[in-house]
Design a protein around this motif. Structure first.
Motif, PDB file in Angstrom:
ATOM      1  N   GLY A 144       0.819  -1.209   0.000  1.00 24.50           N
ATOM      2  CA  GLY A 144       0.000   0.000   0.000  1.00 24.50           C
ATOM      3  C   GLY A 144       0.849   1.254   0.000  1.00 24.50           C
ATOM      4  O   GLY A 144       0.535   2.244  -0.675  1.00 24.50           O
ATOM      5  N   ARG A 145       1.946   1.247   0.766  1.00 22.30           N
ATOM      6  CA  ARG A 145       2.861   2.399   0.797  1.00 22.30           C
ATOM      7  C   ARG A 145       3.477   2.646  -0.578  1.00 22.30           C
ATOM      8  O   ARG A 145       3.586   3.789  -1.030  1.00 22.30           O
ATOM      9  N   MET A 146       3.897   1.567  -1.238  1.00 24.77           N
ATOM     10  CA  MET A 146       4.500   1.716  -2.561  1.00 24.77           C
ATOM     11  C   MET A 146       3.484   2.258  -3.565  1.00 24.77           C
ATOM     12  O   MET A 146       3.813   3.126  -4.381  1.00 24.77           O
ATOM     13  N   ALA A 147       2.258   1.755  -3.502  1.00 20.42           N
ATOM     14  CA  ALA A 147       1.215   2.253  -4.399  1.00 20.42           C
ATOM     15  C   ALA A 147       0.929   3.725  -4.144  1.00 20.42           C
ATOM     16  O   ALA A 147       0.720   4.513  -5.080  1.00 20.42           O
ATOM     17  N   THR A 148       0.928   4.115  -2.878  1.00 12.65           N
ATOM     18  CA  THR A 148       0.662   5.508  -2.518  1.00 12.65           C
ATOM     19  C   THR A 148       1.764   6.426  -3.042  1.00 12.65           C
ATOM     20  O   THR A 148       1.488   7.472  -3.643  1.00 12.65           O
ATOM     21  N   MET A 149       3.026   6.051  -2.816  1.00 16.98           N
ATOM     22  CA  MET A 149       4.118   6.889  -3.291  1.00 16.98           C
ATOM     23  C   MET A 149       4.150   6.948  -4.818  1.00 16.98           C
ATOM     24  O   MET A 149       4.423   7.999  -5.402  1.00 16.98           O
TER      25      MET A 149
END
Length: 386
Positions: free
Chosen positions: A297-302
Motif C-alpha cells: 500500500g505504501r508503494m502504491a501511494t508513493m
C-alpha cells in the motif's frame, strides 16, 4: 523493520523533522484531545512553523515548493506516530491544491501563506445528505445577485469545519445549469457568514477533527469568492480529489506502520510459558502478511504521488493506492489488536482508538465499492454499472 519505500535524502529529513516534533507531544496528547473534543493547535502551529503543512505548495505563496510526494511523507509519518490528521488532508492538501491551481492571484496571496504556516484553516464542502458519491447530484445551489451569489443548501460529513475560517464549497450554479445537466461552481465561504450554521454529527471516531452537517440559508458571498471559472467546478475540484485519495493512502499507510510496529514489539516482549509469543507462527505469520500488505500500500501511494507530481494522469493510481492502503491498515490494526490480546483494547496501547477513524478511510472519501467500479470500468473497460 524493513522499508520497501526508499526515501530520498530530502524525504528522510522530512520524516526526521516530523518525528522530532510529534515525539515532543506523544500519541496520548492527540488521543486525549480527541476524547475531550479539543484541538491540537500547539502541534499544528509547530508543524506550520517547520514548513511541514505547506511542503507541497508553491514557494511564492509561502510553501516549500515540493509536491504530493513530500506531502505523503509528512502525512504518513504523522499517522505512523499514532496521529492520523484529517485536517492535513483537508486544508493544506485539498483546499491548498485547488487554490494553487485555480484560485485568483488575490485568493492565493490571502490564503496559501496562512494555510502553509498553520495560522488559518479551510474546510472542504462537497458531500451532501442525498448526493452520496455522485457529485453531479449536488443540490446546494448558488444563484447570481447584483453583488455576487446567494447560496442555499446543506453539506454532510464536513470534517473540522469548526476549526476553519472558511469552507471551500462546491455548489450547483443556477446560471450555468440546465434541467438535464448541473454545472458546478466553487466558492470560498467564510464560516462566520450569516445564514451558515453547523450541527455536529456524533460518531465513534476518536479524533480532534469532528464531523458536521452544514446548513446554508441564503448565504451571501461577493464576486471575489468564486474560484476559477463559474460552471467549471467539476473539473476544478479534481485538483483536490486526487490528492485527497493519495493522502488518505498515506494516512492508512502510517496507521498500518504504527500498528505493525506496536504488535512486533509486544510479540517480542510478551512471554507465555517462557517463550515470546512472536515465536509462534500463529502470531508471526499474520503479522508478516499484514506487514507485506502495508508495504505494498505504501508503494502504491508513493507511486500515485509521483505520477501526480509528474503531471501524468493519476486517477487510477490514486484510487488503487487509497483502496490498497485502507484495506491493509485495517488488516494490520486488527492483527495488532489480536496480538495484544485484552491489552489491544486498553487505552495504554493506543490501538483501539484508531479503529474507527481507520475504518472511516475504507468508506471515505470514496468507498471501496466506488473504487472497484472505477477500476472495472476505467482500467478494465467493463460496461458501466450505474
Amino acid at each position: 523493520m524493513s522499508n520497501l519505500v526508499v526515501d530520498t535524502e530530502e524525504h528522510r529529513a522530512i520524516r526526521e523533522s516530523v518525528a522530532g516534533i510529534v515525539s515532543r507531544y506523544g500519541q496520548e496528547y492527540f488521543l486525549e484531545r480527541g476524547r475531550r473534543g479539543q484541538g491540537i493547535e500547539e502541534l499544528w502551529k509547530d508543524l506550520g512553523a517547520s514548513g511541514l503543512l505547506g511542503v507541497h505548495l508553491p514557494e511564492e505563496y509561502g510553501g516549500g515548493g515540493g509536491g504530493m510526494a513530500e506531502a505523503v511523507v509528512v502525512v504518513e509519518e504523522l499517522a505512523a506516530h499514532g496521529m492520523p490528521m484529517l485536517i492535513w488532508v483537508i486544508s493544506p492538501a485539498i483546499c491548498g491544491s485547488i487554490l494553487a491551481h485555480h484560485g485568483s492571484e488575490a485568493m492565493k496571496r490571502e490564503w496559501l501563506p496562512s494555510i502553509a504556516d498553520g495560522s488559518r484553516k479551510m474546510a472542504f464542502g462537497l458531500t451532501e445528505p442525498d448526493a452520496g458519491s455522485n457529485s453531479h447530484k449536488v443540490a446546494t445551489t448558488a444563484r447570481r445577485t447584483d453583488t455576487g451569489w446567494k447560496i442555499s443548501g446543506s453539506k454532510y460529513y464536513i470534517s473540522a469545519i469548526d476549526q476553519a475560517e472558511a469552507v471551500l464549497l462546491v455548489a450547483k450554479d443556477a446560471e450555468h445549469s440546465t434541467p438535464e445537466k448541473s454545472a458546478l461552481s466553487l466558492f470560498v465561504v467564510p464560516t462566520n457568514s450569516p445564514g451558515l450554521t453547523l450541527q455536529e454529527i456524533e460518531t465513534s471516531i476518536v479524533s480532534p477533527d469532528k464531523q458536521f452537517t452544514v446548513f446554508l440559508d441564503e448565504v451571501e458571498v461577493g464576486e471575489g469568492a468564486l474560484i476559477g471559472t463559474a460552471g467549471q467546478g467539476l473539473k476544478q475540484v479534481f485538483s483536490g480529489l486526487n490528492p485527497e485519495r493519495i493522502l488518505v493512502g498515506a494516512i492508512c499507510s502510517g496507521v498500518g506502520r504504527f500498528a505493525i510496529d506496536k504488535a512486533a514489539q509486544y510479540a517480542k516482549q510478551r512471554q507465555v510459558w517462557s517463550t515470546p509469543i512472536g515465536a509462534h507462527q500463529g502470531i508471526a505469520h499474520p503479522l508478516a502478511e499484514a506487514h507485506i500488505a502495508v508495504e505494498l500500500g505504501r508503494m502504491a501511494t508513493m507511486r500515485s504521488a509521483e505520477l501526480f507530481d509528474a503531471g501524468e494522469s493519476a486517477a487510477e493510481a490514486a484510487n488503487i493506492a487509497k483502496f490498497a492502503a485502507s484495506e491493509a491498515s485495517l488488516q494490520a490494526l486488527d492483527q495488532a489488536i489480536q496480538t495484544h490480546g485484552g491489552n489491544g483494547l486498553a487505552h495504554e496501547y493506543g490501538l483501539s482508538e484508531l479503529w474507527f477513524i481507520t475504518r472511516l478511510m475504507r468508506t471515505a472519501p470514496v468507498s471501496r465499492e466506488m473504487v472497484l467500479n472505477f477500476v472495472a470500468q476505467t482500467s478494465l473497460g467493463l460496461p458501466r454499472s450505474y
